[in-house]
Design an enzyme around this catalytic site. Structure first.
Site, mmCIF file in Angstrom:
data_model
loop_
_atom_site.group_PDB
_atom_site.id
_atom_site.type_symbol
_atom_site.label_atom_id
_atom_site.label_comp_id
_atom_site.label_asym_id
_atom_site.label_seq_id
_atom_site.Cartn_x
_atom_site.Cartn_y
_atom_site.Cartn_z
ATOM 1 N N ASN A 108 41.217 26.457 47.348
ATOM 2 C CA ASN A 108 41.156 27.801 46.027
ATOM 3 C C ASN A 108 42.120 26.850 45.479
ATOM 4 O O ASN A 108 42.884 27.768 44.059
ATOM 5 C CB ASN A 108 40.885 29.123 46.372
ATOM 6 C CG ASN A 108 39.093 28.832 46.699
ATOM 7 O OD1 ASN A 108 39.564 28.934 47.739
ATOM 8 N ND2 ASN A 108 39.069 29.878 45.674
ATOM 9 N N ILE A 115 45.826 29.149 40.610
ATOM 10 C CA ILE A 115 44.588 29.555 41.522
ATOM 11 C C ILE A 115 42.969 29.605 40.925
ATOM 12 O O ILE A 115 42.536 29.771 39.846
ATOM 13 C CB ILE A 115 44.827 30.746 41.837
ATOM 14 C CG1 ILE A 115 46.873 30.873 41.946
ATOM 15 C CG2 ILE A 115 44.528 31.818 42.945
ATOM 16 C CD1 ILE A 115 47.091 30.488 43.311
ATOM 17 N N CYS A 116 42.285 29.294 42.236
ATOM 18 C CA CYS A 116 40.442 29.504 41.727
ATOM 19 C C CYS A 116 40.184 30.758 42.466
ATOM 20 O O CYS A 116 40.019 30.683 43.241
ATOM 21 C CB CYS A 116 39.560 28.505 41.592
ATOM 22 S SG CYS A 116 37.738 28.413 41.688
ATOM 23 N N LEU A 117 39.714 31.994 41.508
ATOM 24 C CA LEU A 117 39.601 32.877 41.971
ATOM 25 C C LEU A 117 39.273 33.725 40.670
ATOM 26 O O LEU A 117 39.407 33.924 39.465
ATOM 27 C CB LEU A 117 40.769 33.933 42.236
ATOM 28 C CG LEU A 117 40.369 35.216 42.990
ATOM 29 C CD1 LEU A 117 39.988 34.935 44.237
ATOM 30 C CD2 LEU A 117 42.118 35.967 42.825
ATOM 31 N N ARG A 121 39.844 34.720 36.303
ATOM 32 C CA ARG A 121 38.735 33.830 35.349
ATOM 33 C C ARG A 121 39.134 34.905 33.691
ATOM 34 O O ARG A 121 37.795 35.803 34.264
ATOM 35 C CB ARG A 121 38.174 33.453 35.152
ATOM 36 C CG ARG A 121 38.056 32.135 36.518
ATOM 37 C CD ARG A 121 36.384 31.260 36.774
ATOM 38 N NE ARG A 121 36.672 30.604 37.662
ATOM 39 C CZ ARG A 121 35.489 30.123 38.343
ATOM 40 N NH1 ARG A 121 34.735 30.916 38.710
ATOM 41 N NH2 ARG A 121 36.269 29.817 39.874
#
Length: 164
Positions: A108, A115-117, A121
């Site tokens: 992630n 950061i992919c959380l 978003r």
């Protein structure tokens, strides 16, 4: 620690001793973001996971701080991961900007530290993205969860289910 709250109180005391014409509008106005941050930072510090530590380089700027996550379980146990969190002026309508400062291989976190959380978003398909009801505490707990054993189990289950 000098915080925005104590600064505001000190400024109020100074304002009371001056004539009102000497005080400009810019010193009286406090942004919505800063008012929210005073409350949210206090709540965050009171409910910080034991594996996390926050650092405010400038205690008068609550909109910029660093987070250190030191996992106590899983593959990342013993590591020390630094994040930079900046709260934009349009907060709480838009999420904070988060960047990982530590080079790490994580599903992630990109090489550039993005950061992919889902809760970070602004718009999320599944409805779990940012909402004005979320707080900095949610962001910190979300980042901490990226390093827990429970998260690893979810990723492994996802891979088993969809990677054929």
């Amino acid at each position: 620690m000098l915080t925005l709250a104590s600064k505001l109180k000190r400024d109020e005391g100074v304002k009371g001793s001056r004539p009102s014409s000497a005080v400009s509008d810019s010193t009286r106005r406090v942004s919505v973001r800063d008012k929210l941050l005073v409350k949210e930072v206090a709540e965050l510090e009171a409910n910080l996971p034991c594996t996390c530590k926050v650092n405010f380089p400038d205690p008068n700027k609550l909109h910029y701080f660093q987070l250190t996550v030191t996992p106590d379980e899983g593959h990342y146990q013993g590591g020390k991961f630094q994040f930079e969190i900046e709260v934009p002026d349009a907060y709480n309508m838009v999420p904070p900007k988060v960047k990982c400062l530590t080079r790490i291989w994580h599903p992630n976190i990109t090489e550039m530290g993005e950061i992919c959380l889902s809760l970070l978003r602004e718009h999320s398909i599944d409805g779990t993205g940012w909402a004005p009801t979320r707080t900095l505490k949610d962001v910190v707990w979300g980042l901490n969860s990226l390093f827990t054993e429970d998260f690893r189990n979810k990723v492994e289950d996802y891979i088993k289910r969809y990677a054929r």
